[in-house]
Scaffold this motif. Sequence first.
Motif, PDB file in Angstrom:
ATOM      1  N   ASP A  86      -9.843   6.290   1.542  1.00  0.00           N
ATOM      2  CA  ASP A  86      -9.576   4.936   2.012  1.00  0.00           C
ATOM      3  C   ASP A  86      -8.587   4.230   1.058  1.00  0.00           C
ATOM      4  OD1 ASP A  86      -9.706   2.309   2.763  1.00  0.00           O
ATOM      5  OD2 ASP A  86     -11.900   2.141   2.654  1.00  0.00           O
ATOM      6  N   SER A  99      -0.444   4.473  -1.651  1.00  0.00           N
ATOM      7  CA  SER A  99      -1.673   5.075  -1.151  1.00  0.00           C
ATOM      8  C   SER A  99      -1.506   5.605   0.270  1.00  0.00           C
ATOM      9  CB  SER A  99      -2.833   4.071  -1.215  1.00  0.00           C
ATOM     10  OG  SER A  99      -2.562   2.972  -0.402  1.00  0.00           O
ATOM     11  N   ASN A 101     -15.453   2.676   5.528  1.00  0.00           N
ATOM     12  CA  ASN A 101     -16.398   2.022   4.617  1.00  0.00           C
ATOM     13  C   ASN A 101     -17.844   2.145   5.132  1.00  0.00           C
ATOM     14  OD1 ASN A 101     -16.894   0.011   6.538  1.00  0.00           O
ATOM     15  ND2 ASN A 101     -15.270  -1.305   5.738  1.00  0.00           N
ATOM     16  N   LYS A 150       0.818  -1.222   0.000  1.00  0.00           N
ATOM     17  CA  LYS A 150       0.000   0.000   0.000  1.00  0.00           C
ATOM     18  C   LYS A 150       0.852   1.272   0.000  1.00  0.00           C
ATOM     19  CE  LYS A 150      -4.334  -1.817   1.552  1.00  0.00           C
ATOM     20  NZ  LYS A 150      -5.522  -1.645   2.396  1.00  0.00           N
ATOM     21  N   ASN A 204      -3.662   0.143  -5.794  1.00  0.00           N
ATOM     22  CA  ASN A 204      -2.313  -0.160  -5.315  1.00  0.00           C
ATOM     23  C   ASN A 204      -1.615  -1.248  -6.130  1.00  0.00           C
ATOM     24  OD1 ASN A 204      -2.598   1.535  -2.922  1.00  0.00           O
ATOM     25  ND2 ASN A 204      -4.165   0.037  -2.397  1.00  0.00           N
ATOM     26  N   SER A 213      -8.047   1.329   0.486  1.00  0.00           N
ATOM     27  CA  SER A 213      -8.570   0.153  -0.203  1.00  0.00           C
ATOM     28  C   SER A 213      -9.363   0.549  -1.451  1.00  0.00           C
ATOM     29  CB  SER A 213      -9.403  -0.705   0.746  1.00  0.00           C
ATOM     30  OG  SER A 213     -10.618  -0.064   1.007  1.00  0.00           O
TER      31      SER A 213
END
Lengths: 469, 469
Positions: free
Chosen positions: B119, A144, B452, A141, B125, B121
């Motif tokens: 976020d 990010s 989320n 990651k 990535n 996620s």
Amino acid sequence: MGKLYKDKAHLFHEVYDYVVNRIGSKEWKEHDKLPSVRQLAEELQVNRLTVLKAYQLLKKHNKVYVKDKVGYYVQTPLPSLVDLDNLNNPIVTAYVQKNALSEIHQAKVKYNFSQALIDPSLLPNQYFSNYVKQVFDDYPKLLSTYSSVKGDEELRESLAAYFEKEYKTYVHGDNVMILSGSQQGIQLVAQTFIKPRDTVIIERPCFSAAIDIFESKGAKIVPIDITPTGYDLECLEHIMKQHKPRLFYLTPTFNNPTGYTVPTFQRKELVALAEKYRCLLVEDDAYHDIYFSEKPPTPVFTYDTVGTVIYLRSFSKYISPGLRMSIIICHHSIMEPLVSARFLMDNGSPLLNQKIFLRYFHSDRLQQHLDKLRIALQIRKEWMEGELANTTWQWHSPNGGLNLWVKLSDEISTDSLLSKALAHYISFVPGQVFDPSKQYKSWIRLSYSFSNEKLIKEGMEKIIQLNQE
Amino acid sequence: MGKLYKDKAHLFHEVYDYVVNRIGSKEWKEHDKLPSVRQLAEELQVNRLTVLKAYQLLKKHNKVYVKDKVGYYVQTPLPSLVDLDNLNNPIVTAYVQKNALSEIHQAKVKYNFSQALIDPSLLPNQYFSNYVKQVFDDYPKLLSTYSSVKGDEELRESLAAYFEKEYKTYVHGDNVMILSGSQQGIQLVAQTFIKPRDTVIIERPCFSAAIDIFESKGAKIVPIDITPTGYDLECLEHIMKQHKPRLFYLTPTFNNPTGYTVPTFQRKELVALAEKYRCLLVEDDAYHDIYFSEKPPTPVFTYDTVGTVIYLRSFSKYISPGLRMSIIICHHSIMEPLVSARFLMDNGSPLLNQKIFLRYFHSDRLQQHLDKLRIALQIRKEWMEGELANTTWQWHSPNGGLNLWVKLSDEISTDSLLSKALAHYISFVPGQVFDPSKQYKSWIRLSYSFSNEKLIKEGMEKIIQLNQE
């Protein structure tokens, strides 16, 4: 016509620029009539529609006006919102200074002795490229994630441990901040601790960007000479006593441009003096790892116990300049406002670059690379000195760094030598650039790090010959 | 004891820190006797030699002194070389302010509504990691090359072409500078154009770091309210007439914290007003690409023809924050001193990050990613609004950005709600942070971009309940 736009559809911008440049250079003056669309289309060998489109955009942007329904005329330029002359901002002065140096750097040369940069062919590019993929595997990651303002904790701790091991001095990860290049560190320090009319001591000669940075904060600059044996400490004490300087910016190890190194006994005394007169020492250690016969003395900051020294150290210069990796080490009381200033400046360095560096820093390959690099640079230095030996010029052979600081005969004008050299595709930096009082008129800096042996030999022969003409 | 050093040999530093912290917190005061080596070794469950080694280092560093040959005592602390209270530097004030916000951000929470970040996620990535290897294949000497101060020419030209295509406005690569994040752009502008006591107009409410930056240059801040329908332009003209501001810092598209957007007709009038009163407009367009039902109005800078607008645009925020990629677009007369200031600030952004971004910027994947991201964020926003609908709180549903700007009942203290929320692992930002005059006491910023849907629902239910307790 330029070759900026390969796309035909963008040709009209080239026409636009063509007109703007002529107006800018006063070739076409206010209220002059522009060539007709047909004339310019022929002259530039482009379609008439292209010229028409450019003229219309020029009209929209108030660069030209239309009269008699068909003629285009140069508009009276609107006053710019930013009047540089009245900006009364030291940055603008710095800009002029910077331009002198960047003009030299930007000249297309074959024999580049002006850039104190390492020849990319001496750097581990291929190896590094393969390495990076591994970094992404380790930190999926990575792209990010923001780094903290101070820098990646893993990297800061690992650097702290390195300094502890190397110098047997206690450094905590919290005392380390990751910088995007050392120049950023100088800027941070100047921005945080320098108020207009504060006194800053610099070495003479000194890295020119540092002078620019301190001057841009309105500092009063007081120089102390650096010689092959260090400083005249009595003179330094006198300056500290008289001027009560806020800080002393020094590059005591392989000083740029001279390559001179301040001896260990002076380093200890420096810290004592600085404590006594409450003057911060900003130690810029950019070339520490580029030594030849023996390691340089340990950094001044290792003698500091109360937080007098702010230590700047570069790493990427001789590994991968593209990473821009430097650090600042300092006492907590100094770190706190620096972190705050850094937050406002750019909120920290990109994490990607930090993790790439971290991986490489821990590899055996780093040491192997440095060992090879030192030998390669030493050989280049010796080739340059071999050529200088055929002259009456003087220099002190440095034990590290990237430059020779050379005194020509007093009667030589380095400016006219530089013009002649540039005409023969050779570059170097005249000594005055490194001195706010513009002394060192018969000195030049020759960098041996960017050109290979063959180019060094050829280029030096040419300079020496040009000098005799 | 901390877990900083896994290596036993470093245990003594933990002991060292233990003592330093107790002295720092005044738990152990000047001339207090330290515990004996034996006592502390038992207390901390470490070897006596470890404690002895730590005490010796403390002595070396003048933190403690020895009396009666065996006792260690707390030393009178030496005055720090840097007295923050007397530094008389606005950076220190900014630091205190910054700390309030970073304390919230640093709190360990499960329901993070305080970070206006996306976020991880939701970011590409894995795709990016594979991509990077290709970048190295395309630019094998990438890591050994410096970027120019202004940024990579290929990237600047490609961004200029993008803006031309997108907004049908002429932008040349020379009018683009690559930044390491937008905050750096604000800093550059402030550093170059703001002198102490210059007036700067900001929106109320406004991104807090921007306020800090302008205040750190000694600017006088004058706010103009931003509402769901834009500004009161009469009021703005009055301010410009009366205060002769140097610049107006504005975020007219999905303003942070409110999400409000200034309509097109006001954008044109803004440029006219700014020209009339010779006030630079600094347009920060950080969230432009995060829109929901329809594209936002075109940027203010597209209505500028004479160089009134300095345009800041972020890219990496919603692609790869780790890259830190933003740009500044401005007129040549403004670019020149900015480049000079940038040279002194950090000499340009790392080339690596620029080339990685360039490759991705040109890929179809970027558009696909953005399409998906907009939907994901819109859904999160709707979940948060769904919970808010159960309250009497008020907000204007934004068409883009990462935040809701919510007005609670007048009697609620957001500070005490925040304390309760943090105790339940929920974070948000109180409204006062976004206002130098500390109004907006009953407002809060809730970011829907970091957590989320499930966490948004749970966390919002909890906040609403806490508020009723």
